[in-house]
Design a protein around this motif. Structure first.
Motif, PDB file in Angstrom:
ATOM      1  N   LYS A 190      -2.088  64.592   1.429  1.00 22.02           N
ATOM      2  CA  LYS A 190      -2.115  64.490   3.074  1.00 22.02           C
ATOM      3  C   LYS A 190      -0.592  64.436   3.470  1.00 22.02           C
ATOM      4  CE  LYS A 190      -3.801  62.447   7.273  1.00 22.02           C
ATOM      5  NZ  LYS A 190      -4.181  63.871   7.881  1.00 22.02           N
ATOM      6  N   GLU A 191      -0.095  65.346   4.398  1.00 21.92           N
ATOM      7  CA  GLU A 191       0.890  65.492   4.875  1.00 21.92           C
ATOM      8  C   GLU A 191       0.980  65.459   6.433  1.00 21.92           C
ATOM      9  OE1 GLU A 191       3.524  67.677   1.515  1.00 21.92           O
ATOM     10  OE2 GLU A 191       2.656  68.667   2.839  1.00 21.92           O
ATOM     11  N   VAL A 192       1.945  64.896   7.222  1.00 21.42           N
ATOM     12  CA  VAL A 192       1.857  65.099   8.772  1.00 21.42           C
ATOM     13  C   VAL A 192       2.899  66.091   8.919  1.00 21.42           C
ATOM     14  CG1 VAL A 192       2.394  64.063  10.989  1.00 21.42           C
ATOM     15  CG2 VAL A 192       1.475  62.825   9.142  1.00 21.42           C
ATOM     16  N   VAL A 193       2.231  67.457   9.492  1.00 23.13           N
ATOM     17  CA  VAL A 193       3.203  68.593   9.442  1.00 23.13           C
ATOM     18  C   VAL A 193       2.525  69.206  10.946  1.00 23.13           C
ATOM     19  CG1 VAL A 193       3.593  68.992   7.211  1.00 23.13           C
ATOM     20  CG2 VAL A 193       1.508  70.190   8.265  1.00 23.13           C
ATOM     21  N   LYS A 194       3.585  70.016  11.405  1.00 18.25           N
ATOM     22  CA  LYS A 194       3.269  70.724  12.726  1.00 18.25           C
ATOM     23  C   LYS A 194       1.876  71.818  12.575  1.00 18.25           C
ATOM     24  CE  LYS A 194       5.289  73.954  16.014  1.00 18.25           C
ATOM     25  NZ  LYS A 194       6.661  74.746  16.341  1.00 18.25           N
ATOM     26  N   SER A 195       1.074  71.610  13.546  1.00 24.57           N
ATOM     27  CA  SER A 195      -0.145  72.586  13.302  1.00 24.57           C
ATOM     28  C   SER A 195       0.442  73.935  13.522  1.00 24.57           C
ATOM     29  CB  SER A 195      -1.118  72.300  14.493  1.00 24.57           C
ATOM     30  OG  SER A 195      -1.907  73.351  14.596  1.00 24.57           O
ATOM     31  N   GLU A 196       0.141  75.027  12.535  1.00 23.75           N
ATOM     32  CA  GLU A 196       0.505  76.371  12.508  1.00 23.75           C
ATOM     33  C   GLU A 196      -0.739  77.395  12.888  1.00 23.75           C
ATOM     34  OE1 GLU A 196       3.136  78.006   9.667  1.00 23.75           O
ATOM     35  OE2 GLU A 196       3.609  75.928   8.960  1.00 23.75           O
ATOM     36  N   PHE A 197      -1.730  76.883  12.618  1.00 27.75           N
ATOM     37  CA  PHE A 197      -3.137  77.876  12.530  1.00 27.75           C
ATOM     38  C   PHE A 197      -4.344  77.007  13.303  1.00 27.75           C
ATOM     39  CE2 PHE A 197      -0.697  79.185   9.142  1.00 27.75           C
ATOM     40  CZ  PHE A 197      -0.444  80.668   9.274  1.00 27.75           C
ATOM     41  N   ASP A 198      -4.978  77.754  14.093  1.00 28.45           N
ATOM     42  CA  ASP A 198      -6.316  76.983  14.640  1.00 28.45           C
ATOM     43  C   ASP A 198      -7.163  76.979  13.672  1.00 28.45           C
ATOM     44  OD1 ASP A 198      -5.320  76.930  17.647  1.00 28.45           O
ATOM     45  OD2 ASP A 198      -4.914  79.161  16.927  1.00 28.45           O
ATOM     46  N   ILE A 199      -7.457  77.929  12.941  1.00 27.92           N
ATOM     47  CA  ILE A 199      -8.557  77.997  11.902  1.00 27.92           C
ATOM     48  C   ILE A 199      -7.798  78.436  10.683  1.00 27.92           C
ATOM     49  CG2 ILE A 199     -10.852  79.119  11.183  1.00 27.92           C
ATOM     50  CD1 ILE A 199     -11.443  79.647  13.915  1.00 27.92           C
ATOM     51  N   MET A 200      -8.351  77.809   9.474  1.00 25.99           N
ATOM     52  CA  MET A 200      -8.188  78.434   8.160  1.00 25.99           C
ATOM     53  C   MET A 200      -9.524  78.632   7.396  1.00 25.99           C
ATOM     54  SD  MET A 200      -6.043  76.496   4.800  1.00 25.99           S
ATOM     55  CE  MET A 200      -6.038  77.356   3.468  1.00 25.99           C
ATOM     56  N   VAL A 201      -9.749  79.693   7.007  1.00 22.50           N
ATOM     57  CA  VAL A 201     -10.828  80.263   6.195  1.00 22.50           C
ATOM     58  C   VAL A 201     -10.429  80.160   4.783  1.00 22.50           C
ATOM     59  CG1 VAL A 201     -12.344  82.078   5.864  1.00 22.50           C
ATOM     60  CG2 VAL A 201     -11.458  81.725   8.060  1.00 22.50           C
ATOM     61  N   LEU A 202     -11.130  79.422   3.833  1.00 20.91           N
ATOM     62  CA  LEU A 202     -10.946  79.241   2.627  1.00 20.91           C
ATOM     63  C   LEU A 202     -12.194  79.656   1.784  1.00 20.91           C
ATOM     64  CD1 LEU A 202      -9.002  78.078   0.383  1.00 20.91           C
ATOM     65  CD2 LEU A 202      -9.860  75.920   0.913  1.00 20.91           C
ATOM     66  N   LEU A 203     -11.898  80.870   1.186  1.00 19.05           N
ATOM     67  CA  LEU A 203     -13.149  81.371   0.409  1.00 19.05           C
ATOM     68  C   LEU A 203     -13.084  81.069  -0.832  1.00 19.05           C
ATOM     69  CD1 LEU A 203     -13.966  85.031   2.094  1.00 19.05           C
ATOM     70  CD2 LEU A 203     -14.941  82.617   2.683  1.00 19.05           C
ATOM     71  N   SER A 204     -14.206  80.956  -1.659  1.00 12.94           N
ATOM     72  CA  SER A 204     -14.203  80.953  -3.194  1.00 12.94           C
ATOM     73  C   SER A 204     -15.568  81.255  -3.745  1.00 12.94           C
ATOM     74  CB  SER A 204     -13.905  79.399  -3.611  1.00 12.94           C
ATOM     75  OG  SER A 204     -14.579  78.441  -2.898  1.00 12.94           O
ATOM     76  N   GLY A 205     -15.728  80.990  -5.061  1.00  9.97           N
ATOM     77  CA  GLY A 205     -17.259  81.130  -5.544  1.00  9.97           C
ATOM     78  C   GLY A 205     -17.301  82.428  -6.133  1.00  9.97           C
ATOM     79  N   PRO A 206     -18.614  82.812  -6.696  1.00 12.53           N
ATOM     80  CA  PRO A 206     -18.939  84.025  -7.434  1.00 12.53           C
ATOM     81  C   PRO A 206     -19.158  85.125  -6.421  1.00 12.53           C
ATOM     82  CG  PRO A 206     -20.654  82.529  -7.576  1.00 12.53           C
ATOM     83  CD  PRO A 206     -19.713  81.820  -6.811  1.00 12.53           C
ATOM     84  N   GLU A 207     -19.083  86.301  -7.000  1.00 10.93           N
ATOM     85  CA  GLU A 207     -19.502  87.499  -6.384  1.00 10.93           C
ATOM     86  C   GLU A 207     -20.868  87.763  -6.770  1.00 10.93           C
ATOM     87  OE1 GLU A 207     -17.565  88.961  -4.117  1.00 10.93           O
ATOM     88  OE2 GLU A 207     -15.472  88.747  -4.812  1.00 10.93           O
TER      89      GLU A 207
END
Length: 351
Positions: A190-207
């Protein structure tokens, strides 16, 4: 000579590989020599993280997955004979690897055939109870058959409440083998940094489910007014970055990039895979979960966290931009202390 420890994560998405990263780092810090054995995307990702280590490609399970939720489980069950053959092939490969590379300990993350009776062998799982609906007793007993071939089982969770895995990782017959709760595993800080994005989509898993969700999210988030960081979770030879309207799109991220991105995003949309749950819990993030259709483990984790008022979720078909309004009614994770006593755990390999 440093003792060589074989670390072998399952190639099912990249979650098993990424949660092995802190274990590999701890082995290096404590003067062991980790050797990595896996296949597919898991192998590709770990090669990017640890360029200095020895890598061995294991036989792939080559499981195929369904596009529909209703046939997901039954398609997996029909492949059990093929999976059993792959586990046997994997185990025969491990016997040879142990001899050729002078391995003195094994850490297997959900690879059933990666054990050796001649050296200490550890199995990592958060699923002591393998949920599969009406067939949960059968799937758990099949899991137990292989689990008891190991010397210890490490559960990446906390033994008592509050915990992250709920009934998946608790209420287990401890007569099979010693169970050690090692705390949540995460490669991130965890780091305290400036907000750059409203949403982050993080995908993973099998096709094909990863790709199906990718397409749906690009459509549903097209009208969102704000910055979106979109990580596809496709491990390829080179990292690619693309800008499209409000989207900044990556094919994949290494640990350092991912840590920066998650800390600088207001909230996350992702699958409810257990490694993702541990990462977001450590960082104290707000999130919205969309479990993989038909994957009982992810559906249970999403439902459990929603019931507790921590993270909202919905199924893949129902997701729309309007669903994100639910976030205001949920607390998000409190940042967890995830300090694992690796020195104590690794004493198994010092004997």
């Amino acid at each position: 000579m440093k003792k060589r420890i074989l670390v072998a994560p399952l190639n099912w998405g990249i979650g098993h590989a990424t949660r092995c990263i802190p274990i590999i780092n701890a082995l290096i810090e404590q003067n062991f020599e980790p050797i990595i054995a896996t296949d597919g995307a898991a192998l590709a990702l770990l090669k990017k993280e640890f360029k200095q280590l020895i890598f061995i490609e294991l036989p792939a399970y080559n499981i195929t997955y369904s596009k529909s939720k209703s046939s997901f489980k039954w398609r997996l069950f029909r492949q059990l004979p093929k999976i059993k053959k792959a586990i046997l092939k994997e185990h025969l490969a491990i016997k040879k690897i142990v001899h050729e590379y002078a391995i003195e300990g094994i850490i297997s993350d959900n690879r059933m055939g990666v054990y050796c009776s001649k050296i200490p062998s550890v199995f990592i799982t958060h699923q002591l109870n393998v949920l599969s609906g009406m067939t949960t007793k059968l799937s758990t007993s099949l899991h137990d058959y292989y689990l008891k071939k190991f010397d210890e089982c490490w559960v990446p969770d906390f033994e008592n409440s509050p915990n992250l895995s709920g009934k998946l990782g608790h209420d287990f017959n401890t007569k099979l083998l010693p169970i050690k709760y090692i705390g949540a595993l995460s490669r991130l800080k965890k780091e305290v940094v400036k907000s750059e994005f409203d949403i982050m989509v993080l995908l993973s898993g099998p096709e094909p489910q990863r790709g199906l969700l990718e397409k749906k999210l690009f459509v549903e988030l097209n009208d969102f007014k704000g910055n979106i960081l979109f990580v596809k979770g496709k491990i390829e030879g080179e990292q690619r970055i693309e800008k499209k309207q409000q989207f900044t799109i990556y094919n994949f991220m290494t640990s350092a990039d991912l840590q920066q991105a998650l800390n600088s995003s207001d909230f996350v949309i992702s699958r409810s895979g257990y490694t993702t749950v541990m990462d977001l819990a450590k960082l104290g993030k707000k999130a919205f979960f969309i479990p993989t259709p038909g994957q009982f483990e992810q559906e249970y984790l999403a439902e459990n966290l929603q019931t507790q008022g921590i993270i909202p979720s919905c199924n893949q078909k129902e997701f729309s931009l309007k669903k994100l309004e639910k976030l205001d009614n949920f607390t998000g994770f409190d940042a967890l202390d995830c300090n694992t006593d690796f020195e104590s755990l690794f004493k198994l390999f010092q004997a």
